[in-house]
Design a protein around this motif. Structure first.
Motif, PDB file in Angstrom:
ATOM      1  N   THR A 238     -48.110   2.596   4.024  1.00  0.00           N
ATOM      2  CA  THR A 238     -48.024   1.736   5.198  1.00  0.00           C
ATOM      3  C   THR A 238     -46.551   1.547   5.561  1.00  0.00           C
ATOM      4  O   THR A 238     -45.660   2.062   4.888  1.00  0.00           O
ATOM      5  CB  THR A 238     -48.717   0.375   4.949  1.00  0.00           C
ATOM      6  N   THR A 239     -46.305   0.822   6.647  1.00  0.00           N
ATOM      7  CA  THR A 239     -44.953   0.638   7.165  1.00  0.00           C
ATOM      8  C   THR A 239     -44.681  -0.839   7.407  1.00  0.00           C
ATOM      9  O   THR A 239     -45.533  -1.552   7.954  1.00  0.00           O
ATOM     10  CB  THR A 239     -44.769   1.404   8.491  1.00  0.00           C
ATOM     11  N   ILE A 240     -43.487  -1.305   7.003  1.00  0.00           N
ATOM     12  CA  ILE A 240     -43.062  -2.684   7.230  1.00  0.00           C
ATOM     13  C   ILE A 240     -42.119  -2.736   8.428  1.00  0.00           C
ATOM     14  O   ILE A 240     -41.021  -2.174   8.389  1.00  0.00           O
ATOM     15  CB  ILE A 240     -42.346  -3.264   5.998  1.00  0.00           C
ATOM     16  N   ASN A 241     -42.559  -3.378   9.495  1.00  0.00           N
ATOM     17  CA  ASN A 241     -41.692  -3.633  10.656  1.00  0.00           C
ATOM     18  C   ASN A 241     -40.948  -2.403  11.151  1.00  0.00           C
ATOM     19  O   ASN A 241     -39.847  -2.500  11.699  1.00  0.00           O
ATOM     20  CB  ASN A 241     -40.690  -4.746  10.338  1.00  0.00           C
ATOM     21  N   ASN A 242     -41.539  -1.231  10.975  1.00  0.00           N
ATOM     22  CA  ASN A 242     -40.923   0.016  11.413  1.00  0.00           C
ATOM     23  C   ASN A 242     -39.559   0.243  10.763  1.00  0.00           C
ATOM     24  O   ASN A 242     -38.755   1.024  11.257  1.00  0.00           O
ATOM     25  CB  ASN A 242     -40.786   0.063  12.937  1.00  0.00           C
ATOM     26  N   GLY A 243     -39.296  -0.445   9.647  1.00  0.00           N
ATOM     27  CA  GLY A 243     -38.006  -0.290   8.981  1.00  0.00           C
ATOM     28  C   GLY A 243     -38.106   0.224   7.566  1.00  0.00           C
ATOM     29  O   GLY A 243     -37.137   0.790   7.032  1.00  0.00           O
ATOM     30  N   TYR A 244     -39.267   0.056   6.943  1.00  0.00           N
ATOM     31  CA  TYR A 244     -39.458   0.479   5.555  1.00  0.00           C
ATOM     32  C   TYR A 244     -40.847   1.062   5.388  1.00  0.00           C
ATOM     33  O   TYR A 244     -41.820   0.589   5.981  1.00  0.00           O
ATOM     34  CB  TYR A 244     -39.273  -0.708   4.590  1.00  0.00           C
ATOM     35  N   TRP A 245     -40.913   2.120   4.579  1.00  0.00           N
ATOM     36  CA  TRP A 245     -42.195   2.683   4.194  1.00  0.00           C
ATOM     37  C   TRP A 245     -42.618   2.091   2.859  1.00  0.00           C
ATOM     38  O   TRP A 245     -41.786   1.820   1.990  1.00  0.00           O
ATOM     39  CB  TRP A 245     -42.101   4.195   4.037  1.00  0.00           C
ATOM     40  N   VAL A 246     -43.906   1.919   2.693  1.00  0.00           N
ATOM     41  CA  VAL A 246     -44.475   1.495   1.417  1.00  0.00           C
ATOM     42  C   VAL A 246     -45.430   2.580   0.944  1.00  0.00           C
ATOM     43  O   VAL A 246     -46.385   2.917   1.649  1.00  0.00           O
ATOM     44  CB  VAL A 246     -45.234   0.160   1.543  1.00  0.00           C
ATOM     45  N   LEU A 247     -45.153   3.141  -0.217  1.00  0.00           N
ATOM     46  CA  LEU A 247     -46.045   4.105  -0.841  1.00  0.00           C
ATOM     47  C   LEU A 247     -46.580   3.502  -2.123  1.00  0.00           C
ATOM     48  O   LEU A 247     -45.818   2.959  -2.938  1.00  0.00           O
ATOM     49  CB  LEU A 247     -45.311   5.415  -1.156  1.00  0.00           C
ATOM     50  N   LEU A 248     -47.878   3.581  -2.299  1.00  0.00           N
ATOM     51  CA  LEU A 248     -48.480   3.087  -3.528  1.00  0.00           C
ATOM     52  C   LEU A 248     -48.776   4.253  -4.460  1.00  0.00           C
ATOM     53  O   LEU A 248     -49.495   5.194  -4.088  1.00  0.00           O
ATOM     54  CB  LEU A 248     -49.777   2.323  -3.233  1.00  0.00           C
ATOM     55  N   ASN A 249     -48.183   4.202  -5.651  1.00  0.00           N
ATOM     56  CA  ASN A 249     -48.457   5.166  -6.701  1.00  0.00           C
ATOM     57  C   ASN A 249     -49.222   4.447  -7.791  1.00  0.00           C
ATOM     58  O   ASN A 249     -48.712   3.509  -8.399  1.00  0.00           O
ATOM     59  CB  ASN A 249     -47.148   5.746  -7.251  1.00  0.00           C
ATOM     60  N   ASN A 250     -50.469   4.888  -8.038  1.00  0.00           N
ATOM     61  CA  ASN A 250     -51.335   4.165  -8.964  1.00  0.00           C
ATOM     62  C   ASN A 250     -51.412   2.682  -8.598  1.00  0.00           C
ATOM     63  O   ASN A 250     -51.373   1.806  -9.473  1.00  0.00           O
ATOM     64  CB  ASN A 250     -50.858   4.346 -10.403  1.00  0.00           C
ATOM     65  N   ASN A 251     -51.454   2.420  -7.290  1.00  0.00           N
ATOM     66  CA  ASN A 251     -51.579   1.073  -6.720  1.00  0.00           C
ATOM     67  C   ASN A 251     -50.322   0.218  -6.877  1.00  0.00           C
ATOM     68  O   ASN A 251     -50.351  -0.974  -6.548  1.00  0.00           O
ATOM     69  CB  ASN A 251     -52.779   0.327  -7.310  1.00  0.00           C
ATOM     70  N   VAL A 252     -49.216   0.781  -7.361  1.00  0.00           N
ATOM     71  CA  VAL A 252     -47.959   0.046  -7.483  1.00  0.00           C
ATOM     72  C   VAL A 252     -47.081   0.365  -6.271  1.00  0.00           C
ATOM     73  O   VAL A 252     -46.821   1.537  -5.981  1.00  0.00           O
ATOM     74  CB  VAL A 252     -47.223   0.414  -8.780  1.00  0.00           C
ATOM     75  N   PRO A 253     -46.588  -0.651  -5.539  1.00  0.00           N
ATOM     76  CA  PRO A 253     -45.803  -0.396  -4.329  1.00  0.00           C
ATOM     77  C   PRO A 253     -44.367   0.070  -4.626  1.00  0.00           C
ATOM     78  O   PRO A 253     -43.678  -0.502  -5.460  1.00  0.00           O
ATOM     79  CB  PRO A 253     -45.777  -1.751  -3.615  1.00  0.00           C
ATOM     80  N   TYR A 254     -43.957   1.113  -3.893  1.00  0.00           N
ATOM     81  CA  TYR A 254     -42.579   1.605  -3.864  1.00  0.00           C
ATOM     82  C   TYR A 254     -42.104   1.500  -2.420  1.00  0.00           C
ATOM     83  O   TYR A 254     -42.897   1.703  -1.487  1.00  0.00           O
ATOM     84  CB  TYR A 254     -42.494   3.061  -4.302  1.00  0.00           C
ATOM     85  N   LEU A 255     -40.798   1.221  -2.216  1.00  0.00           N
ATOM     86  CA  LEU A 255     -40.252   1.094  -0.867  1.00  0.00           C
ATOM     87  C   LEU A 255     -39.144   2.105  -0.618  1.00  0.00           C
ATOM     88  O   LEU A 255     -38.400   2.469  -1.538  1.00  0.00           O
ATOM     89  CB  LEU A 255     -39.678  -0.319  -0.643  1.00  0.00           C
ATOM     90  N   SER A 256     -39.038   2.545   0.643  1.00  0.00           N
ATOM     91  CA  SER A 256     -37.940   3.397   1.083  1.00  0.00           C
ATOM     92  C   SER A 256     -37.643   3.074   2.535  1.00  0.00           C
ATOM     93  O   SER A 256     -38.557   2.907   3.348  1.00  0.00           O
ATOM     94  CB  SER A 256     -38.298   4.879   0.936  1.00  0.00           C
ATOM     95  N   ALA A 257     -36.345   2.968   2.881  1.00  0.00           N
ATOM     96  CA  ALA A 257     -35.952   2.675   4.263  1.00  0.00           C
ATOM     97  C   ALA A 257     -36.223   3.883   5.156  1.00  0.00           C
ATOM     98  O   ALA A 257     -36.026   5.030   4.747  1.00  0.00           O
ATOM     99  CB  ALA A 257     -34.486   2.287   4.329  1.00  0.00           C
ATOM    100  N   THR A 258     -36.651   3.622   6.379  1.00  0.00           N
ATOM    101  CA  THR A 258     -37.000   4.709   7.297  1.00  0.00           C
ATOM    102  C   THR A 258     -35.799   5.251   8.069  1.00  0.00           C
ATOM    103  O   THR A 258     -35.937   6.219   8.804  1.00  0.00           O
ATOM    104  CB  THR A 258     -38.042   4.231   8.312  1.00  0.00           C
ATOM    105  N   ASN A 259     -34.624   4.636   7.916  1.00  0.00           N
ATOM    106  CA  ASN A 259     -33.467   5.057   8.710  1.00  0.00           C
ATOM    107  C   ASN A 259     -32.463   5.868   7.901  1.00  0.00           C
ATOM    108  O   ASN A 259     -31.324   6.051   8.331  1.00  0.00           O
ATOM    109  CB  ASN A 259     -32.770   3.856   9.342  1.00  0.00           C
ATOM    110  N   GLN A 260     -32.855   6.352   6.734  1.00  0.00           N
ATOM    111  CA  GLN A 260     -31.959   7.153   5.909  1.00  0.00           C
ATOM    112  C   GLN A 260     -32.188   8.640   6.175  1.00  0.00           C
ATOM    113  O   GLN A 260     -33.306   9.082   6.432  1.00  0.00           O
ATOM    114  CB  GLN A 260     -32.206   6.856   4.427  1.00  0.00           C
ATOM    115  N   MET A 261     -31.099   9.419   6.102  1.00  0.00           N
ATOM    116  CA  MET A 261     -31.246  10.858   6.279  1.00  0.00           C
ATOM    117  C   MET A 261     -32.135  11.443   5.182  1.00  0.00           C
ATOM    118  O   MET A 261     -32.986  12.281   5.417  1.00  0.00           O
ATOM    119  CB  MET A 261     -29.878  11.537   6.262  1.00  0.00           C
TER     120      MET A 261
END
Length: 533
Positions: free
Chosen positions: A247-270
């Motif tokens: 899923t996506t937070i405020n169009n600024g961060y992605w949330v990926l769940l691995n084994n239902n655990v949330p990981y975050l990554s910013a969407t504006n990085q190269m």
């Protein structure tokens, strides 16, 4: 010496006179060979075509007074790299009727038409510069399977669903197979729209696809090629890697769940990759994370942890790793004292700023709705803090209906929950904690596989994107945005239909079946999502 030179000059003079008096007495006829003229008045001098778009060019060939004569062969070619001579043949008839699969590039390819007069072995050519652009706009991306083993994606574009496309209904089927000759070798489990925006120029619309074999990749919506593979998305991937949601937070961060655990990554990085889980995190039950898309000021995502019997949240997105922990704000219920539940479904609902979750009470086997608002600032700059705002007991009469649900989802701006079973859809109104429900749809053509609220792509990432004064999209959302439901209906194992049904009243969830938009021609539908512009 002088005599020798005079003899030579005399011999050359005799030879010249003799040759000038020669007469051609042969009986062979001499005729002029007419050139071939390629007439292409209906074709512009510069060709612009869509990627995977069908093209039909039909120039005329004139030799002497004869148009399109016999004993002439044709060849169409296009280079694979602009400016290079790596030509490939794409047609052998005078009429070119084909699909262009060249990559989307800002430079022009060369389309070459060759006419060969087989009587004399002479060739005549005409060339056009040809630009390839994306054919894909906003719409509904549909993942399906034709054989139960491989999967492909399709795109529905229609005036009612697309602001950047207004040419009526167009459905593009089997995009991967058309482009590469083969579909995905595994079945898609889920697809979600996202946006990668390192700069205005490099911004890309993406689809994140999770597969049943635990593979994952990001697809560039420009041509639906792979933008990132699993190892680029999750560099520490091993045999235990199990992507369970995105899923996506405020169009600024992605949330990926691995084994239902949330990981975050910013969407504006190269270079974006999911490296570390949210700090202090507990797993999200059933992989259900409700992310803020209202541009609020926290918490930025909420989920329920069944082991702890508590709600958890992402409190800060900009730290490394993102800061998370127990959600402790008090309200109409204690978010740290919700034991013995199972998360069923969740999304933003009620007023556009509230995380709303359907949960099953494991003790009673009945269902409840829990709602926690995000912190937000109104038009007068008054800030409302985040707090638990609603807890609703669902009547026991709804328990068997929810038990048989294939999809549960919420209206974004009204307290309405939709429950879709294999052949019916129910609207459940829970405003003010008072629950009522009614059947609003019955399928007579097949089995409902999935159901969702229609939310225009970019609006689903961040409602503020459509701020007509400050947002990047200076236009109002489409009329159906957050006011229609979408059903994937399968007929057996080989055919599927998408139905978009407007709501005649969003406060009650009643549908206007007479205005239903239907799109057919799919295989068995696996999932769908809403692509933005």
């Amino acid at each position: 010496m002088k005599k020798t030179i005079n003899k030579i000059l005399s011999f050359l003079l005799i030879l010249f006179v003799t040759s000038s008096c020669f007469q051609d007495k042969s009986n062979l006829d001499v005729s002029k060979i007419d050139d071939a003229v390629i007439e292409s008045d209906d074709m512009p001098s510069i060709l612009r075509v869509d990627y995977l778009g069908e093209v039909n060019f039909k120039p005329n060939v004139k030799i002497g007074n004869v148009t399109n004569p016999d004993k002439v062969t044709y060849r169409w070619e296009i280079n694979q790299t602009p400016g290079y001579s790596d030509m490939v043949v794409i047609g052998n008839k005078r009429e070119l009727d084909t699909i262009i699969t060249n990559h989307i590039l800002p430079a022009a390819y060369t389309l070459l038409f060759t006419v060969r007069d087989e009587r004399y072995g002479l060739e005549y050519q005409k060339a056009w510069p040809l630009y390839v652009s994306s054919a894909f706009r906003e719409g509904i991306v549909v993942a399906d399977t034709k054989d139960g083993q491989t999967s492909d994606i399709n795109l529905i574009m229609d005036n009612s669903l697309t602001a950047a496309y207004d040419k009526g209904t167009r459905v593009m089927y089997n995009i991967w197979k058309t482009a590469t000759g083969q579909a995905s070798p595994s079945l898609i489990k889920s697809i979600e729209y996202a946006l990668h925006k390192p700069s205005p120029i490099l911004t890309k619309n993406l689809i994140t696809a999770i597969y049943e074999d635990n593979n994952i990749n990001m697809i560039n919506c420009e041509d639906y090629s792979v933008f990132k593979n699993a190892d680029q998305i999750f560099p520490s991937r091993d045999g235990d890697f199990k992507p369970s949601g995105f899923t996506t937070i405020n169009n600024g961060y992605w949330v990926l769940l691995n084994n239902n655990v949330p990981y975050l990554s910013a969407t504006n990085q190269m270079i974006t990759a999911f490296m570390m889980p949210v700090s202090g995190v507990q797993s999200a039950d059933n992989g259900i994370v409700i992310a803020d898309n209202s541009n609020g000021s926290g918490p930025y995502a909420l989920w329920y942890n069944a082991e702890a019997g508590k709600f958890y949240n992402v409190a800060m997105t900009f730290t490394t790793p993102a800061t998370g922990g127990a959600y402790t704000n008090q309200g109409v219920f204690d978010p740290q004292n919700v034991p013995g539940r199972t998360a069923i479904a969740g999304d933003v609902s009620i007023d556009g700023v509230t995380a709303t979750m359907l949960m099953k009470n494991n003790s009673t086997s009945n269902y409840e709705i829990f709602a926690i608002s995000f912190s937000y600032t109104d038009a007068n700059w008054n800030q409302t803090p985040s707090a638990p705002k609603l807890k609703v007991e669902i009547p026991a009469a709804l328990t068997p209906i929810i038990n048989s649900a294939v999809s549960v989802f919420f209206n974004m701006f009204d307290p309405v929950m939709f429950v879709a079973t294999a052949n019916k859809v129910y609207a459940v109104n829970f405003g003010g904690g008072v629950v009522s429900y009614q059947e609003v749809y019955t399928s007579s053509t097949g089995t409902i596989a999935k159901a969702k609220l229609y939310v225009q792509g970019r609006f689903g990432l961040n409602q503020d994107d459509f701020n007509t004064e400050e947002g990047p999209i200076f236009e109002a959302p489409l009329a159906l945005n957050a006011k229609a439901i979408v059903l994937a209906i399968n007929q057996g194992t080989t055919q599927g239909t998408i139905e978009v049904i407007p709501q005649s009243n969003t406060a009650t969830g009643v549908l206007n079946a007479a205005q239903t938009l239907k799109y057919t021609g799919f295989g068995r539908i696996l999932d769908f999502t809403f692509q933005g512009q």
